[in-house]
Design a protein around this motif. Structure first.
Motif, PDB file in Angstrom:
ATOM      1  N   VAL A  35       9.280 -36.622  44.088  1.00  0.00           N
ATOM      2  CA  VAL A  35      10.173 -36.914  45.217  1.00  0.00           C
ATOM      3  C   VAL A  35      11.435 -36.063  45.109  1.00  0.00           C
ATOM      4  O   VAL A  35      12.247 -36.235  44.208  1.00  0.00           O
ATOM      5  N   LYS A  37      13.841 -35.426  47.521  1.00  0.00           N
ATOM      6  CA  LYS A  37      14.979 -35.633  48.437  1.00  0.00           C
ATOM      7  C   LYS A  37      16.293 -35.459  47.677  1.00  0.00           C
ATOM      8  O   LYS A  37      16.421 -35.915  46.545  1.00  0.00           O
ATOM      9  N   ASN A  58      12.214 -37.628  52.235  1.00  0.00           N
ATOM     10  CA  ASN A  58      12.504 -38.780  53.082  1.00  0.00           C
ATOM     11  C   ASN A  58      13.039 -38.416  54.460  1.00  0.00           C
ATOM     12  O   ASN A  58      12.823 -39.152  55.418  1.00  0.00           O
ATOM     13  N   ILE A  82       7.871 -39.488  53.121  1.00  0.00           N
ATOM     14  CA  ILE A  82       7.797 -40.857  52.591  1.00  0.00           C
ATOM     15  C   ILE A  82       8.896 -41.762  53.129  1.00  0.00           C
ATOM     16  O   ILE A  82       8.922 -42.943  52.834  1.00  0.00           O
ATOM     17  N   MET A 164       0.859 -47.217  51.651  1.00  0.00           N
ATOM     18  CA  MET A 164       2.040 -46.972  50.815  1.00  0.00           C
ATOM     19  C   MET A 164       2.858 -48.254  50.753  1.00  0.00           C
ATOM     20  O   MET A 164       2.900 -49.008  51.726  1.00  0.00           O
ATOM     21  N   ILE A 166       6.608 -50.075  48.886  1.00  0.00           N
ATOM     22  CA  ILE A 166       7.824 -49.943  48.069  1.00  0.00           C
ATOM     23  C   ILE A 166       8.096 -51.294  47.421  1.00  0.00           C
ATOM     24  O   ILE A 166       8.208 -52.302  48.106  1.00  0.00           O
ATOM     25  N   MET A 207       7.514 -45.991  41.572  1.00  0.00           N
ATOM     26  CA  MET A 207       8.544 -44.962  41.554  1.00  0.00           C
ATOM     27  C   MET A 207       8.996 -44.769  40.096  1.00  0.00           C
ATOM     28  O   MET A 207       8.345 -45.270  39.181  1.00  0.00           O
ATOM     29  N   SER A 208      10.106 -44.075  39.890  1.00  0.00           N
ATOM     30  CA  SER A 208      10.522 -43.759  38.517  1.00  0.00           C
ATOM     31  C   SER A 208      10.565 -44.984  37.612  1.00  0.00           C
ATOM     32  O   SER A 208      10.122 -44.936  36.465  1.00  0.00           O
ATOM     33  N   ARG A 223       5.101 -42.080  43.263  1.00  0.00           N
ATOM     34  CA  ARG A 223       6.158 -41.255  43.877  1.00  0.00           C
ATOM     35  C   ARG A 223       7.362 -41.268  42.948  1.00  0.00           C
ATOM     36  O   ARG A 223       8.104 -42.231  42.883  1.00  0.00           O
ATOM     37  N   ILE A 224       7.517 -40.172  42.217  1.00  0.00           N
ATOM     38  CA  ILE A 224       8.522 -40.155  41.147  1.00  0.00           C
ATOM     39  C   ILE A 224       9.587 -39.097  41.416  1.00  0.00           C
ATOM     40  O   ILE A 224       9.273 -37.912  41.559  1.00  0.00           O
ATOM     41  N   GLY A 225      10.833 -39.541  41.524  1.00  0.00           N
ATOM     42  CA  GLY A 225      11.937 -38.626  41.817  1.00  0.00           C
ATOM     43  C   GLY A 225      12.824 -38.376  40.620  1.00  0.00           C
ATOM     44  O   GLY A 225      12.668 -37.384  39.895  1.00  0.00           O
ATOM     45  N   THR A 226      13.735 -39.304  40.369  1.00  0.00           N
ATOM     46  CA  THR A 226      14.766 -39.077  39.349  1.00  0.00           C
ATOM     47  C   THR A 226      14.189 -38.881  37.941  1.00  0.00           C
ATOM     48  O   THR A 226      14.777 -38.154  37.147  1.00  0.00           O
ATOM     49  N   ARG A 232      19.976 -37.687  41.830  1.00  0.00           N
ATOM     50  CA  ARG A 232      20.041 -36.960  43.115  1.00  0.00           C
ATOM     51  C   ARG A 232      21.479 -36.623  43.453  1.00  0.00           C
ATOM     52  O   ARG A 232      22.375 -37.398  43.216  1.00  0.00           O
TER      53      ARG A 232
HETATM   54  C1  LIG Z   1      13.436 -42.021  46.822  1.00  0.00           C
HETATM   55  C2  LIG Z   1      12.097 -42.593  46.882  1.00  0.00           C
HETATM   56  C3  LIG Z   1      11.217 -42.548  45.783  1.00  0.00           C
HETATM   57  C4  LIG Z   1      11.597 -41.985  44.429  1.00  0.00           C
HETATM   58  O1  LIG Z   1      12.531 -42.783  43.795  1.00  0.00           O
HETATM   59  P1  LIG Z   1      12.922 -42.544  42.245  1.00  0.00           P
HETATM   60  O2  LIG Z   1      13.497 -43.824  41.834  1.00  0.00           O
HETATM   61  O3  LIG Z   1      13.880 -41.425  42.228  1.00  0.00           O
HETATM   62  O4  LIG Z   1      11.662 -42.227  41.522  1.00  0.00           O
HETATM   63  C5  LIG Z   1       9.933 -43.035  45.952  1.00  0.00           C
HETATM   64  N1  LIG Z   1       9.527 -43.571  47.116  1.00  0.00           N
HETATM   65  C6  LIG Z   1      10.353 -43.666  48.180  1.00  0.00           C
HETATM   66  C7  LIG Z   1       9.839 -44.262  49.443  1.00  0.00           C
HETATM   67  C8  LIG Z   1      11.657 -43.190  48.097  1.00  0.00           C
HETATM   68  O5  LIG Z   1      12.460 -43.299  49.160  1.00  0.00           O
END
Ligand SMILES: *Cc1c(COP(=O)(O)O)cnc(C)c1O
Length: 235
Positions: A35, A37, A58, A82, A164, A166, A207-208, A223-226, A232
């Motif tokens: 991820v 963003k 996003n 996403i 999907m 959250i 997620m993370s 879905r892994i961002g940080t 971010r």
């Molecule tokens: C931002 C986001 C993520 C990633 O989040 P992290 O905590 O950074 O891994 C995953 N899914 C969705 C829908 C997001 O908005």
């Protein structure tokens, strides 16, 4: 310079590999969406150079800027949208979108069919509610999902690929796992009533901070961002 990204990706993959053995899952069935963003172009480039193919964004405008920046320099990169998509943004969806993960109404589906600028069928996931008591109200109920699913299955412009969700990140682990197990169960039930039931649905959950639990409960797309890119910051 961005060595930590390679290191993070390797650690996460190793972790997922070990968990997939523990939970008797196929490692190769599990997809990581990085991820990106609010992350700099350079970081995306770095992750890509280490073999990361799937990226999640996003915000449509930010995503477009990234698509324009990279153009075709990063071939075969899969962009996943996403974030919540407003109906008036449907016109920005093009063949550059690999998958829209946040489809949450028939109205939005109709707008996408009407205004979307893609030649291939657009792959979509239904954003299904994980927690009824969710303050952010993200995702739709099972009843709404049934209606949306039946609509998508008849569409000539969008194709149904899965679900999907959250999670409630602030819930207790045991409560969260209960919710994740039922999310996966509900998603599979909704999927198995379609003509695609011989294929495996995409189950995008985790997620993370919760991907390990999501994997344990049956997710096949994380879905892994940080945890990959670090904190971010606005571009
Ligand atoms: C931002 C986001 C993520 C990633 O989040 P992290 O905590 O950074 O891994 C995953 N899914 C969705 C829908 C997001 O908005």
């Amino acid at each position: 310079m961005n060595n930590y990204i390679e290191c993070n990706l390797n650690n996460i993959k190793k972790n997922i590999y070990e968990l997939s053995i523990k939970y008797k899952r196929n490692f190769s069935d599990i997809t990581i969406v990085a991820v990106s963003k609010y992350q700099e172009y350079e970081k995306i480039n770095t992750a890509y150079s280490y073999g990361q193919i799937d990226f999640g964004e996003n915000y449509i405008q930010e995503w477009q800027e990234k698509v324009n920046f990279f153009q075709d320099n990063l071939p075969n990169l899969n962009w996943h949208i996403i974030g919540n998509l407003q109906k008036n943004k449907a016109k920005y969806l093009t063949d550059k979108v690999y998958c829209l993960q946040s489809l949450d109404s028939v109205e939005l589906a109709k707008e996408i069919e009407k205004k979307g600028k893609f030649e291939k069928k657009l792959k979509v996931l239904i954003q299904l509610q994980v927690d009824k008591n969710d303050q952010n109200k993200s995702g739709i109920s099972i009843e709404q999902a049934q209606i949306l699913r039946d609509y998508i299955c008849k569409s000539s412009k969008i194709s149904f690929a899965g679900f999907m969700g959250i999670g409630p990140l602030n819930a207790e682990t045991s409560k969260r796992k209960d919710l994740y197990y039922s999310f996966i169960q509900n998603a599979k039930t909704l999927w198995n009533e379609t003509d695609s039931s011989n294929l495996q649905p995409i189950l995008s959950l985790g997620m993370s901070s919760d991907y390990e639990e999501a994997l344990e409960c049956g997710s096949n797309m994380l879905r892994i961002g940080t945890a990959i890119f670090g904190a971010r910051n606005k571009l």
